[in-house]
Motif scaffolding. Structure first.
Motif, short mmCIF file in Angstrom:
data_model
loop_
_atom_site.label_atom_id
_atom_site.label_comp_id
_atom_site.label_asym_id
_atom_site.label_seq_id
_atom_site.Cartn_x
_atom_site.Cartn_y
_atom_site.Cartn_z
N GLY A 1 0.81 -1.21 0.00
CA GLY A 1 0.00 0.00 0.00
C GLY A 1 0.84 1.27 0.00
N LEU A 2 2.16 1.12 -0.04
CA LEU A 2 3.08 2.25 -0.02
C LEU A 2 2.90 3.11 -1.26
N GLN A 3 2.77 4.41 -1.07
CA GLN A 3 2.66 5.33 -2.20
C GLN A 3 4.02 5.54 -2.83
N VAL A 4 4.10 5.42 -4.16
CA VAL A 4 5.36 5.58 -4.88
C VAL A 4 5.27 6.63 -5.99
N GLY A 5 4.09 7.22 -6.19
CA GLY A 5 3.94 8.23 -7.22
C GLY A 5 2.75 9.12 -6.96
N TYR A 6 2.72 10.24 -7.67
CA TYR A 6 1.67 11.23 -7.44
C TYR A 6 1.48 12.09 -8.68
N ALA A 7 0.26 12.53 -8.91
CA ALA A 7 -0.05 13.57 -9.89
C ALA A 7 -1.33 14.24 -9.43
N ARG A 8 -1.49 15.48 -9.82
CA ARG A 8 -2.74 16.16 -9.51
C ARG A 8 -3.22 16.94 -10.72
N VAL A 9 -4.52 17.19 -10.72
CA VAL A 9 -5.16 17.91 -11.81
C VAL A 9 -6.04 19.00 -11.21
N VAL A 10 -5.84 20.21 -11.67
CA VAL A 10 -6.70 21.33 -11.32
C VAL A 10 -7.69 21.46 -12.46
N THR A 11 -8.99 21.36 -12.17
CA THR A 11 -9.97 21.35 -13.26
C THR A 11 -11.33 21.84 -12.80
N ASP A 12 -12.11 22.33 -13.77
CA ASP A 12 -13.52 22.65 -13.52
C ASP A 12 -14.41 21.48 -13.94
N ARG A 13 -13.82 20.43 -14.47
CA ARG A 13 -14.50 19.21 -14.93
C ARG A 13 -15.52 19.49 -16.04
N ALA A 14 -15.36 20.62 -16.71
CA ALA A 14 -16.29 20.98 -17.77
C ALA A 14 -15.55 21.39 -19.04
N ASP A 15 -14.51 22.19 -18.89
CA ASP A 15 -13.87 22.78 -20.06
C ASP A 15 -12.34 22.74 -20.02
N PHE A 16 -11.77 22.73 -18.82
CA PHE A 16 -10.34 22.96 -18.69
C PHE A 16 -9.74 22.11 -17.58
N ALA A 17 -8.48 21.71 -17.77
CA ALA A 17 -7.71 21.05 -16.72
C ALA A 17 -6.24 21.39 -16.88
N TRP A 18 -5.55 21.37 -15.76
CA TRP A 18 -4.11 21.57 -15.73
C TRP A 18 -3.51 20.38 -14.99
N LEU A 19 -2.70 19.60 -15.69
CA LEU A 19 -2.00 18.47 -15.11
C LEU A 19 -0.70 18.98 -14.50
N CYS A 20 -0.46 18.64 -13.24
CA CYS A 20 0.74 19.15 -12.58
C CYS A 20 1.24 18.19 -11.51
N ASP A 21 2.40 18.48 -10.99
CA ASP A 21 3.02 17.74 -9.89
C ASP A 21 3.13 16.24 -10.17
N VAL A 22 3.42 15.88 -11.41
CA VAL A 22 3.62 14.47 -11.74
C VAL A 22 4.98 14.05 -11.19
N TYR A 23 4.98 13.05 -10.32
CA TYR A 23 6.21 12.65 -9.65
C TYR A 23 6.19 11.14 -9.37
N ILE A 24 7.31 10.49 -9.66
CA ILE A 24 7.51 9.09 -9.33
C ILE A 24 8.75 9.01 -8.44
N SER A 25 8.64 8.28 -7.34
CA SER A 25 9.74 8.12 -6.40
C SER A 25 10.99 7.61 -7.12
N ARG A 26 12.12 8.15 -6.76
CA ARG A 26 13.38 7.76 -7.41
C ARG A 26 13.63 6.25 -7.32
N GLU A 27 13.18 5.63 -6.24
CA GLU A 27 13.43 4.21 -6.01
C GLU A 27 12.73 3.30 -7.02
N VAL A 28 11.69 3.80 -7.68
CA VAL A 28 10.93 2.94 -8.59
C VAL A 28 10.89 3.48 -10.02
#
Length: 143
Positions: free
Chosen positions: A60-87
């Motif tokens: 269950g250990l978290q090894v990666g992350y991404a987030r999306v800022v969006t209005d879920r209608a017209d626009f989204a911004w994909l950001c903070d995409v990160y994968i742990s160096r170990e994997v």
């Protein structure tokens, strides 16, 4: 682009599974775009976004992350995409971006943006391209 997530990992859009302290550590210590981001600011970013985590199935250990800022209608911004160096090197980043793309598809967004200094070729595999008319875009704040 079709991607295969290694069987020992899973991707979830359940924000309750995100480890905010770990995400802050990764981004503030190892991501060029977030070195000056405070924990309080990171927590607000998580709270106001769609969040995606990559997890080891067994632990269950978290090894990666991404987030999306969006209005879920017209626009989204994909950001903070990160994968742990170990994997890194296992295709987890590619699988994560594919999962985000697939999660957003039902919204039929007009535009999904991202900013990167060094991963253009990776995102291009998913259809991301330079802005067609950058002269139309403006920014308020630091670049």
């Amino acid at each position: 682009m079709t991607t295969v997530l290694p069987a020992e990992y899973e991707i979830s859009a359940d924000s309750a599974r995100i480890d905010p302290a770990l995400v802050h550590k990764w981004l503030s210590e190892d991501a060029y775009w977030a070195h000056d981001r405070s924990r309080e600011k990171q927590d607000r970013a998580i709270a106001g976004s769609l969040n995606f985590g990559v997890y080891e199935r067994a632990s269950g250990l978290q090894v990666g992350y991404a987030r999306v800022v969006t209005d879920r209608a017209d626009f989204a911004w994909l950001c903070d995409v990160y994968i742990s160096r170990e994997v890194r090197g296992k295709g987890l980043g590619t699988a994560l971006v594919a999962a985000v793309r697939d999660h957003l598809a039902p919204y039929k967004l007009r535009r999904v943006l991202l900013a990167t200094a060094d991963a253009h070729e990776i995102y291009a595999k998913f259809g991301f391209a330079p802005l067609e008319a950058p002269e139309r875009w403006m920014t308020l704040g630091s670049q």
